[in-house]
Design a protein around this motif. Sequence first.
Motif, short mmCIF file in Angstrom:
data_model
loop_
_atom_site.label_atom_id
_atom_site.label_comp_id
_atom_site.label_asym_id
_atom_site.label_seq_id
_atom_site.Cartn_x
_atom_site.Cartn_y
_atom_site.Cartn_z
N THR A 25 0.83 -1.21 0.00
CA THR A 25 0.00 0.00 0.00
C THR A 25 0.87 1.25 0.00
O THR A 25 0.59 2.23 -0.70
CB THR A 25 -0.93 0.00 1.22
N VAL A 26 1.94 1.25 0.78
CA VAL A 26 2.86 2.39 0.79
C VAL A 26 3.50 2.56 -0.59
O VAL A 26 3.67 3.68 -1.08
CB VAL A 26 3.94 2.21 1.87
N SER A 27 3.86 1.45 -1.22
CA SER A 27 4.45 1.50 -2.54
C SER A 27 3.51 2.17 -3.54
O SER A 27 3.93 2.99 -4.36
CB SER A 27 4.80 0.09 -3.02
N LYS A 28 2.21 1.84 -3.44
CA LYS A 28 1.22 2.48 -4.32
C LYS A 28 1.12 3.98 -4.04
O LYS A 28 0.98 4.79 -4.96
CB LYS A 28 -0.15 1.82 -4.13
N ALA A 29 1.21 4.33 -2.76
CA ALA A 29 1.15 5.75 -2.39
C ALA A 29 2.35 6.50 -2.95
O ALA A 29 2.22 7.61 -3.49
CB ALA A 29 1.08 5.90 -0.88
N TYR A 30 3.54 5.92 -2.83
CA TYR A 30 4.75 6.54 -3.38
C TYR A 30 4.64 6.70 -4.90
O TYR A 30 5.05 7.72 -5.47
CB TYR A 30 5.98 5.70 -3.04
N LYS A 31 4.08 5.71 -5.57
CA LYS A 31 3.92 5.78 -7.02
C LYS A 31 2.99 6.92 -7.40
O LYS A 31 3.25 7.67 -8.36
CB LYS A 31 3.39 4.46 -7.55
N LEU A 32 1.89 7.07 -6.64
CA LEU A 32 0.95 8.16 -6.91
C LEU A 32 1.62 9.52 -6.73
O LEU A 32 1.44 10.44 -7.52
CB LEU A 32 -0.27 8.04 -5.99
N LEU A 33 2.43 9.65 -5.68
CA LEU A 33 3.14 10.90 -5.42
C LEU A 33 4.17 11.18 -6.51
O LEU A 33 4.42 12.34 -6.86
CB LEU A 33 3.81 10.86 -4.04
N ALA A 34 4.80 10.13 -7.04
CA ALA A 34 5.74 10.30 -8.14
C ALA A 34 5.04 10.83 -9.38
O ALA A 34 5.57 11.69 -10.10
CB ALA A 34 6.45 8.98 -8.44
N GLU A 35 3.83 10.35 -9.63
CA GLU A 35 3.04 10.83 -10.77
C GLU A 35 2.68 12.31 -10.62
O GLU A 35 2.51 13.02 -11.61
CB GLU A 35 1.78 9.99 -10.93
N LYS A 36 2.58 12.77 -9.37
CA LYS A 36 2.27 14.19 -9.10
C LYS A 36 3.53 15.03 -8.96
O LYS A 36 3.45 16.21 -8.61
CB LYS A 36 1.44 14.29 -7.81
N ASN A 37 4.70 14.43 -9.23
CA ASN A 37 6.00 15.12 -9.14
C ASN A 37 6.31 15.62 -7.74
O ASN A 37 7.03 16.62 -7.56
CB ASN A 37 6.06 16.29 -10.14
N LYS A 38 5.80 14.90 -6.74
CA LYS A 38 6.12 15.23 -5.35
C LYS A 38 7.34 14.47 -4.86
O LYS A 38 8.06 14.94 -3.98
CB LYS A 38 4.92 14.93 -4.44
N VAL A 39 7.55 13.27 -5.39
CA VAL A 39 8.70 12.45 -5.00
C VAL A 39 9.32 11.85 -6.26
O VAL A 39 8.72 11.83 -7.33
CB VAL A 39 8.30 11.32 -4.02
N GLU A 40 10.55 11.33 -6.08
CA GLU A 40 11.26 10.67 -7.18
C GLU A 40 11.96 9.45 -6.62
O GLU A 40 12.63 9.53 -5.60
CB GLU A 40 12.27 11.64 -7.80
N SER A 41 11.78 8.30 -7.29
CA SER A 41 12.34 7.04 -6.81
C SER A 41 13.53 6.61 -7.67
O SER A 41 13.53 6.81 -8.88
CB SER A 41 11.27 5.94 -6.82
N PHE A 42 14.54 6.02 -7.00
CA PHE A 42 15.73 5.53 -7.67
C PHE A 42 16.00 4.10 -7.23
O PHE A 42 16.01 3.81 -6.01
CB PHE A 42 16.95 6.41 -7.33
#
Length: 448
Positions: free
Chosen positions: A44-61
């Motif tokens: 569930t957290v992973s899905k939340a991070y993905k949604l935030l990445a789509e909104k340009n709030k976070v970036e994953s590496f």
Amino acid sequence: MSDIKFRQIAETIEARINTGVYPANTKLPPHRVLADELETTPTTVSKAYKLLAEKNKVESFIGRGTFVCGDSELETVIQAPEDDADYNFSILQPCLKHNVLPLQAAFQKTYATLPSELLGYIEHSGHLAHRQAGMKWAAEFGLSVSDPEQILLASGAQNALEILIQTYTKPGDCIAVEAFTYPGMLSIANLLGRRIVEVPMDDKGMCPIALKQTILSDKPKVVVIVPSHQNPTGVTMPKARREAIAKVIRAGDIWLLEDDIYGFLNETIIPAISNYIPEKSFHITSLSKAISPALRCAFIKAPKSEVRRVGACIRTSIWLASPLNFAVATQLINSGEAFAMANKQKQLATQRQTFATKQFGFLVCSSQPTSYHVWIQLPEHWRQEHFVMEAKNQQLLVSSGGYFSQQSDKSNHIRLSLMAIDDEQRFQQGIVLLADLIKGGQGSHFLF
């Protein structure tokens, strides 16, 4: 339910980003750590991070984790209404509808007889007439100044602060500020690579003993103080506290940057701190809060020994502030209209403070009877980031206390601007809605 859950978690993380709990460019907690905290699953957290990445709030590496994108806090603390239905309590500005007609008249009168010398470059930091007007404006509200050559012109108080910090500090230097301070100051320090140290305050403003200790331990090059209607706490320093602060600065190796843009709101004239230490202080005032942010007219009173140095920095950065805007400002000041407009705003602030005080009487609040804003301590059943999000969902735009400190977890406050809404009925409706929301608890928006 799982779809709703990850969206709610994404909103909570976004609120923490916006309020500085997760600052820009920092690494977010691993999925499992945050899942344990929020009583959910890593998926569930992973899905939340993905949604935030789509909104340009976070970036994953891959192999490094997820990081907060470097957005400006000023974009969230000062929120433009998304539609006409929003109640905007986030922007600290005058009630502009009262200033439109006199501003239009001043522009028309000024531009009808515009002299050609205002259209070109000049040798000094602003025309003499404009610096004389700035001297007149500042002197009306408590600054001792008799020489217009000590007045320099900047494109707003934010520009004035940046110029002075660039001139009197270098990257890595320390800047002392009040325990809660204007986010624009934090943004300047971050942009220029200066370190911030927060000096404790009490109900009279920055504590002199704490400032003395900070000067000894952290060796800041400058201290920035808002002595009147401090943003966000609303505290106004009495004369005795100003004298005590000046005494500490006089004994220390430090410059004072006195940001006195709200001095016109004081019920009685209080001497500027700079009056007591003219050789070690810079006094800043502007017309943004009294008349209009669009004028971008700020006045810096510098020690005589420092005028050439600050003037050189102004020329290096912007060459000169717009003479056209200062021509309008000068016309308003010399005609007396600027002082009448400022007094009108103060009267309206008093009226709105009275209404807000009645509605928020069940809360711990900090403000002055003539302040533009209120600093509200939220009750225990609210967390500031949750309240800001819930309020926004109800089209109520407020500023979280987390914006005003590097240590966002030490506050559970919101700041309300009382002046940005033009219509009196809408203002009162919005205040009543906010009071009801605070009383009502967290509601159903956050289910964990």
